[in-house]
Design a protein around this motif. Structure first.
Motif, PDB file in Angstrom:
ATOM      1  N   UNK A  97       0.845  -1.192   0.000  1.00  0.00           N
ATOM      2  CA  UNK A  97       0.000   0.000   0.000  1.00  0.00           C
ATOM      3  C   UNK A  97       0.884   1.247   0.000  1.00  0.00           C
ATOM      4  N   UNK A  98       2.019   1.189   0.703  1.00  0.00           N
ATOM      5  CA  UNK A  98       2.972   2.293   0.702  1.00  0.00           C
ATOM      6  C   UNK A  98       4.313   1.777   0.186  1.00  0.00           C
ATOM      7  N   UNK A  99       5.159   2.677  -0.217  1.00  0.00           N
ATOM      8  CA  UNK A  99       6.493   2.352  -0.722  1.00  0.00           C
ATOM      9  C   UNK A  99       7.379   1.914   0.450  1.00  0.00           C
ATOM     10  N   UNK A 100       8.291   0.955   0.254  1.00  0.00           N
ATOM     11  CA  UNK A 100       9.161   0.526   1.366  1.00  0.00           C
ATOM     12  C   UNK A 100      10.021   1.652   1.945  1.00  0.00           C
ATOM     13  N   UNK A 101      10.464   2.573   1.105  1.00  0.00           N
ATOM     14  CA  UNK A 101      11.240   3.705   1.628  1.00  0.00           C
ATOM     15  C   UNK A 101      10.367   4.606   2.498  1.00  0.00           C
ATOM     16  N   UNK A 102       9.097   4.732   2.144  1.00  0.00           N
ATOM     17  CA  UNK A 102       8.178   5.497   2.983  1.00  0.00           C
ATOM     18  C   UNK A 102       7.989   4.810   4.325  1.00  0.00           C
ATOM     19  N   UNK A 103       8.003   3.491   4.312  1.00  0.00           N
ATOM     20  CA  UNK A 103       7.897   2.733   5.563  1.00  0.00           C
ATOM     21  C   UNK A 103       9.087   3.021   6.469  1.00  0.00           C
ATOM     22  N   UNK A 104      10.285   2.992   5.901  1.00  0.00           N
ATOM     23  CA  UNK A 104      11.490   3.240   6.700  1.00  0.00           C
ATOM     24  C   UNK A 104      11.490   4.662   7.255  1.00  0.00           C
ATOM     25  N   UNK A 105      11.161   5.628   6.400  1.00  0.00           N
ATOM     26  CA  UNK A 105      11.125   7.020   6.857  1.00  0.00           C
ATOM     27  C   UNK A 105      10.059   7.224   7.921  1.00  0.00           C
ATOM     28  N   UNK A 106       8.936   6.565   7.779  1.00  0.00           N
ATOM     29  CA  UNK A 106       7.851   6.712   8.737  1.00  0.00           C
ATOM     30  C   UNK A 106       8.214   6.098  10.086  1.00  0.00           C
ATOM     31  N   UNK A 107       8.858   4.944  10.068  1.00  0.00           N
ATOM     32  CA  UNK A 107       9.254   4.300  11.329  1.00  0.00           C
ATOM     33  C   UNK A 107      10.328   5.116  12.043  1.00  0.00           C
ATOM     34  N   UNK A 108      11.310   5.605  11.306  1.00  0.00           N
ATOM     35  CA  UNK A 108      12.365   6.418  11.928  1.00  0.00           C
ATOM     36  C   UNK A 108      11.788   7.725  12.462  1.00  0.00           C
ATOM     37  N   UNK A 109      10.951   8.376  11.666  1.00  0.00           N
ATOM     38  CA  UNK A 109      10.334   9.628  12.123  1.00  0.00           C
ATOM     39  C   UNK A 109       9.430   9.420  13.320  1.00  0.00           C
ATOM     40  N   UNK A 110       8.641   8.355  13.308  1.00  0.00           N
ATOM     41  CA  UNK A 110       7.783   8.062  14.454  1.00  0.00           C
ATOM     42  C   UNK A 110       8.577   7.744  15.703  1.00  0.00           C
ATOM     43  N   UNK A 111       9.685   7.029  15.539  1.00  0.00           N
ATOM     44  CA  UNK A 111      10.555   6.756  16.688  1.00  0.00           C
ATOM     45  C   UNK A 111      11.157   8.022  17.262  1.00  0.00           C
ATOM     46  N   UNK A 112      11.533   8.944  16.391  1.00  0.00           N
ATOM     47  CA  UNK A 112      12.058  10.223  16.873  1.00  0.00           C
ATOM     48  C   UNK A 112      10.991  11.029  17.604  1.00  0.00           C
ATOM     49  N   UNK A 113       9.780  11.021  17.084  1.00  0.00           N
ATOM     50  CA  UNK A 113       8.692  11.763  17.735  1.00  0.00           C
ATOM     51  C   UNK A 113       8.399  11.173  19.112  1.00  0.00           C
ATOM     52  N   UNK A 114       8.249   9.840  19.188  1.00  0.00           N
ATOM     53  CA  UNK A 114       7.950   9.229  20.488  1.00  0.00           C
ATOM     54  C   UNK A 114       9.120   9.373  21.453  1.00  0.00           C
ATOM     55  N   UNK A 115      10.339   9.216  20.948  1.00  0.00           N
ATOM     56  CA  UNK A 115      11.514   9.392  21.811  1.00  0.00           C
ATOM     57  C   UNK A 115      11.622  10.794  22.365  1.00  0.00           C
ATOM     58  N   UNK A 116      11.275  11.782  21.552  1.00  0.00           N
ATOM     59  CA  UNK A 116      11.303  13.170  22.011  1.00  0.00           C
ATOM     60  C   UNK A 116      10.264  13.411  23.096  1.00  0.00           C
ATOM     61  N   UNK A 117       9.064  12.881  22.899  1.00  0.00           N
ATOM     62  CA  UNK A 117       8.013  13.048  23.908  1.00  0.00           C
ATOM     63  C   UNK A 117       8.415  12.356  25.201  1.00  0.00           C
ATOM     64  N   UNK A 118       8.998  11.184  25.088  1.00  0.00           N
ATOM     65  CA  UNK A 118       9.430  10.438  26.271  1.00  0.00           C
ATOM     66  C   UNK A 118      10.561  11.162  27.002  1.00  0.00           C
ATOM     67  N   UNK A 119      11.554  11.647  26.262  1.00  0.00           N
ATOM     68  CA  UNK A 119      12.654  12.372  26.893  1.00  0.00           C
ATOM     69  C   UNK A 119      12.196  13.685  27.513  1.00  0.00           C
ATOM     70  N   UNK A 120      11.236  14.353  26.885  1.00  0.00           N
ATOM     71  CA  UNK A 120      10.705  15.584  27.459  1.00  0.00           C
ATOM     72  C   UNK A 120      10.018  15.306  28.794  1.00  0.00           C
ATOM     73  N   UNK A 121       9.242  14.233  28.839  1.00  0.00           N
ATOM     74  CA  UNK A 121       8.550  13.927  30.093  1.00  0.00           C
ATOM     75  C   UNK A 121       9.527  13.505  31.185  1.00  0.00           C
ATOM     76  N   UNK A 122      10.638  12.896  30.807  1.00  0.00           N
ATOM     77  CA  UNK A 122      11.644  12.519  31.796  1.00  0.00           C
ATOM     78  C   UNK A 122      12.437  13.748  32.254  1.00  0.00           C
ATOM     79  N   UNK A 123      12.816  14.611  31.309  1.00  0.00           N
ATOM     80  CA  UNK A 123      13.643  15.759  31.645  1.00  0.00           C
ATOM     81  C   UNK A 123      12.914  16.790  32.491  1.00  0.00           C
TER      82      UNK A 123
END
Length: 131
Positions: A97-123
Motif C-alpha cells: 500500500x505504501x512504498x518501502x522507503x516510505x515505511x522506513x522514513x515513517x518508522x524512523x520519524x515516528x521513533x524520533x517523535x515518540x523518543x522526544x516526547x518520552x525524553x521531554x517527560x523525563x527531563x
C-alpha cells in the motif's frame, strides 16, 4: 539534573526532524497513510499520563508492591499503541500500500517523535515532595 534552554532546543529540533520524516514519507510518494504513525506516537504517552495518578498513597501497608494495577494498565495500553506505531507502516509496506522507503522514513520519524516526547517527560518531571 535541571533541564535548561539547550535541552528544549535540542528536543524541539529532534521533534521537528521526526515530523519532517513522517510528512516526507507521505508527500514524496503521494500516499498519506503513513501520517497515521505520527498520530499513534503522539497519542502513545496519554495512557501513562492518565493512569499515573491512580497509584497507591505513600502510607500503603505493603511496601513490596510498588505498582498498582491502573498504572500497569496504562503502561500496557501505551505499549500497544507504540507497537502499533511501529507495526502499521511495516504491514502497509508488506501489503504494497505504501512504498518501502516510505515505511522506513515513517518508522524512523515516528521513533524520533515518540523518543522526544518520552525524553521531554523525563527531563521535565516534577517530583511532588513538599516537605
Amino acid at each position: 539534573m535541571t533541564a535548561g534552554l539547550k535541552t528544549v532546543i535540542l528536543l524541539s529540533f529532534v521533534l521537528a526532524v521526526g515530523f519532517l520524516l513522517v510528512i516526507l514519507s507521505c508527500a514524496l510518494w503521494s500516499n498519506w497513510l503513513p501520517l497515521l504513525v505520527a498520530l499513534t506516537f503522539v497519542l502513545a504517552p496519554l495512557p501513562n499520563a492518565l493512569f499515573a495518578h491512580c497509584g497507591g498513597d505513600d502510607f500503603s501497608t505493603d511496601s513490596l508492591e510498588s505498582s498498582s494495577s491502573p498504572i500497569d494498565l496504562g503502561r500496557f495500553i501505551t505499549a500497544i499503541i507504540v507497537v502499533t506505531g511501529f507495526a502499521l507502516p511495516l504491514v502497509l509496506a508488506h501489503a504494497e500500500v505504501i512504498h518501502p522507503a516510505a515505511c522506513v522514513m515513517s518508522v524512523i520519524g515516528g521513533g524520533l517523535v515518540y523518543g522526544t516526547i518520552l525524553l521531554y517527560s523525563i527531563a521535565f518531571r516534577q517530583d511532588s515532595e513538599e516537605f
